[in-house]
Scaffold this active site. Structure first.
Site, PDB file in Angstrom:
ATOM      1  N   ASP A   1       0.864  -1.169   0.000  1.00 21.08           N
ATOM      2  CA  ASP A   1       0.000   0.000   0.000  1.00 21.08           C
ATOM      3  C   ASP A   1       0.910   1.231   0.000  1.00 21.08           C
ATOM      4  O   ASP A   1       2.127   1.119   0.072  1.00 21.08           O
ATOM      5  CB  ASP A   1      -0.980  -0.029   1.171  1.00 21.08           C
ATOM      6  CG  ASP A   1      -0.289   0.132   2.509  1.00 21.08           C
ATOM      7  OD1 ASP A   1       0.944   0.338   2.537  1.00 21.08           O
ATOM      8  OD2 ASP A   1      -0.982   0.057   3.537  1.00 21.08           O
ATOM      9  N   SER A   2       0.316   2.409  -0.093  1.00 17.01           N
ATOM     10  CA  SER A   2       1.127   3.611  -0.290  1.00 17.01           C
ATOM     11  C   SER A   2       1.451   4.323   1.009  1.00 17.01           C
ATOM     12  O   SER A   2       2.219   5.276   1.020  1.00 17.01           O
ATOM     13  CB  SER A   2       0.370   4.584  -1.183  1.00 17.01           C
ATOM     14  OG  SER A   2      -0.824   4.981  -0.513  1.00 17.01           O
TER      15      SER A   2
ATOM     16  N   PHE B   1      -3.375   5.190   3.998  1.00 15.31           N
ATOM     17  CA  PHE B   1      -4.332   4.750   5.013  1.00 15.31           C
ATOM     18  C   PHE B   1      -3.740   4.860   6.424  1.00 15.31           C
ATOM     19  O   PHE B   1      -4.387   5.373   7.339  1.00 15.31           O
ATOM     20  CB  PHE B   1      -4.779   3.309   4.736  1.00 15.31           C
ATOM     21  CG  PHE B   1      -5.810   2.816   5.711  1.00 15.31           C
ATOM     22  CD1 PHE B   1      -7.143   3.166   5.564  1.00 15.31           C
ATOM     23  CD2 PHE B   1      -5.452   2.020   6.785  1.00 15.31           C
ATOM     24  CE1 PHE B   1      -8.102   2.736   6.469  1.00 15.31           C
ATOM     25  CE2 PHE B   1      -6.404   1.575   7.696  1.00 15.31           C
ATOM     26  CZ  PHE B   1      -7.729   1.937   7.541  1.00 15.31           C
TER      27      PHE B   1
ATOM     28  N   GLN C   1     -11.441   7.307  -4.588  1.00 16.38           N
ATOM     29  CA  GLN C   1     -11.943   7.752  -3.278  1.00 16.38           C
ATOM     30  C   GLN C   1     -13.313   8.408  -3.467  1.00 16.38           C
ATOM     31  O   GLN C   1     -13.990   8.116  -4.428  1.00 16.38           O
ATOM     32  CB  GLN C   1     -10.918   8.693  -2.624  1.00 16.38           C
ATOM     33  CG  GLN C   1      -9.666   7.966  -2.100  1.00 16.38           C
ATOM     34  CD  GLN C   1      -9.937   7.117  -0.867  1.00 16.38           C
ATOM     35  OE1 GLN C   1     -11.022   7.140  -0.299  1.00 16.38           O
ATOM     36  NE2 GLN C   1      -8.942   6.329  -0.456  1.00 16.38           N
TER      37      GLN C   1
ATOM     38  N   GLY D   1     -11.064   3.685   0.939  1.00 20.10           N
ATOM     39  CA  GLY D   1     -11.954   4.467   1.778  1.00 20.10           C
ATOM     40  C   GLY D   1     -13.240   3.766   2.154  1.00 20.10           C
ATOM     41  O   GLY D   1     -14.186   4.402   2.604  1.00 20.10           O
TER      42      GLY D   1
ATOM     43  N   ASP E   1      -7.853  -7.528   0.361  1.00 18.56           N
ATOM     44  CA  ASP E   1      -6.917  -7.728   1.469  1.00 18.56           C
ATOM     45  C   ASP E   1      -7.649  -7.351   2.744  1.00 18.56           C
ATOM     46  O   ASP E   1      -8.589  -6.560   2.716  1.00 18.56           O
ATOM     47  CB  ASP E   1      -5.685  -6.816   1.347  1.00 18.56           C
ATOM     48  CG  ASP E   1      -5.996  -5.416   1.848  1.00 18.56           C
ATOM     49  OD1 ASP E   1      -6.642  -4.662   1.105  1.00 18.56           O
ATOM     50  OD2 ASP E   1      -5.648  -5.088   3.002  1.00 18.56           O
TER      51      ASP E   1
ATOM     52  N   CYS F   1     -11.694 -28.734   7.206  1.00 22.88           N
ATOM     53  CA  CYS F   1     -10.448 -28.048   6.846  1.00 22.88           C
ATOM     54  C   CYS F   1      -9.262 -28.997   6.958  1.00 22.88           C
ATOM     55  O   CYS F   1      -9.187 -29.811   7.875  1.00 22.88           O
ATOM     56  CB  CYS F   1     -10.245 -26.846   7.764  1.00 22.88           C
ATOM     57  SG  CYS F   1      -8.703 -25.944   7.474  1.00 22.88           S
TER      58      CYS F   1
ATOM     59  N   CYS G   1      -6.013 -27.908   7.123  1.00 19.34           N
ATOM     60  CA  CYS G   1      -4.803 -27.175   7.528  1.00 19.34           C
ATOM     61  C   CYS G   1      -4.071 -27.921   8.641  1.00 19.34           C
ATOM     62  O   CYS G   1      -4.616 -28.830   9.265  1.00 19.34           O
ATOM     63  CB  CYS G   1      -5.142 -25.748   7.949  1.00 19.34           C
ATOM     64  SG  CYS G   1      -5.725 -25.576   9.645  1.00 19.34           S
TER      65      CYS G   1
HETATM   66 ZN   LIG Z   1      -8.022 -25.496   9.615  1.00 20.32          ZN
END
Ligand SMILES: [Zn+2]
Length: 378
Positions: A94-95, A98, A190, A217, A268, A306, A308
């Protein structure tokens, strides 16, 4: 000179939703896609290998934080951000806009840029559009963002308009300053939650030679309806624009569907990792709070659906214990799961766009969160 990114997308018949492929200098990304946030060159508590195992191909890092500490010039001397943090996938920076407007103290905005005091030690700093681009070129991210001025959406229309006009002037200066051929540059729309300002901003930013268009924004305190209406206006203006569209800072499970339907390709958000560290896990059974005492005797996995590392190896009871004992492993195991869940949800969402089951997936996910008494995951 070849373009810094390539993007191809096809429409899906679901509103303006599209399925795309984004080719960056480091990684090819299927869209719609979610980027975990690595604020300080780390997605909190996760290693690059954890991120890969979770299915991440592109992450976000913060210009404001990294320029204050350890410093962009230092990261450049150490080989750039990819080498510094040992991440070989894509990075979007990002710049700093924010964070300057949400974290820094004693801000003073003028047409040239922003002077502010660091939230770390109070030292004075200045960011201009040119310096924000220079920092991002030093970091060497695959995608850089223009420097924008954020305002509180509750402010008066004239203040929102003034910040928007300044954001447009800064966007042009960023485009002039940007020179790194292997780095893409996205402009930011914006205009608060005012439909006419948003439309003007979308036209202005889309009229410039950016590689992609971001919508900034939002998710800053407006209602869900206001966000949806604003997205609708911008989506209308960008309907025939072939460039990737990125909705900044939005990333709870139920928010993805409406935004994808309005043609958003990239997301994001800090939420998956932030709520994980508070013991809140997103699952196929909705939102679970592992600090709740009912999980202390639950031998099952966090999410039976899941695959994971956390769900394969550990029980809800174990995580509930780790949170109560404030053990560091709690943060890693819960973040591994929430990032995996979020990226897996995006994968399922893409598959549903491809096979025509988007509406039923959205209903199923909404029902999961409503059943758990969590109409919103925030
Ligand atoms: Zn998981």
């Amino acid at each position: 000179m070849s373009a810094p990114i390539g993007f191809t997308a096809r429409s899906t018949g679901v509103g303006r939703a599209r399925l795309g492929t984004l080719v960056t200098a480091h990684e090819t990304i299927e869209t719609p896609q979610f980027m975990p946030v690595g604020t300080q060159a780390t997605v909190k508590s996760l290693t690059p290998l954890d991120l890969r195992n979770a299915g991440a191909g592109m992450i976000l890092a913060n210009t404001y934080h990294l320029s204050l500490r350890p410093g962009a010039e230092r990261i450049a001397r150490l080989g750039g951000l990819h080498q510094f943090m040992a991440w070989d996938g894509a990075i979007l920076t990002d710049s700093g806009g924010f964070q300057v407007f949400s974290l820094a103290h004693l801000r003073k905005v003028d047409d040239e840029g922003v002077t502010f005091a660091s939230h770390i030690d109070g030292t004075p700093h200045r960011l201009t559009p040119e310096r924000a681009i220079e920092i991002q070129e030093l970091l060497g991210s695959d995608i850089a963002m223009t420097f924008d001025q954020l305002v509180d959406p509750g402010l008066g229309a004239s203040e929102v308009e003034e910040a928007m006009e300044r954001t447009h002037r800064w966007a042009e200066r960023c485009l002039v300053a940007h020179s790194r051929p292997d780095q893409a540059l996205f402009g930011i729309v914006q205009g608060g939650i005012d439909a006419s300002l948003r439309r003007r901003s979308a036209v202005a930013i889309a009229g410039l030679a950016f590689d992609g268009i971001a919508i900034g924004g939002l998710s800053v305190g407006e209602t869900k309806d206001e966000m949806a209406a604003t997205l609708e206006v911008v989506a209308d203006e960008l309907a025939d624009d072939p460039r990737p569209r990125y909705l900044m800072g939005v990333g709870s499970p139920l928010d993805f569907f409406g935004a994808v339907e309005r043609g958003i390709d990239l997301f994001d958000c800090v939420l998956p990792t932030r709520v994980a560290r508070n013991g809140q896990l997103w699952t196929s059974e909705g939102r679970l709070n592992l600090r709740n005492s009912r999980f202390q005797d639950d031998p099952g996995p966090v999410d039976p659906a899941c695959a994971c590392e956390t769900c394969r190896n550990h029980s809800r009871a174990y995580l509930a214990h780790l949170f109560r004992a404030e053990e560091l492993l709690a943060y890693r195991l819960s973040s591994v799961h929430n990032v995996t869940y979020t990226l897996d949800l995006m994968r399922r969402l893409r598959a549903a766009l491809a096979d025509g089951s988007f509406v039923s997936l959205r209903s199923a996910v909404a029902a999961q969160y409503e059943r758990a008494g969590a109409g919103s995951t925030q």
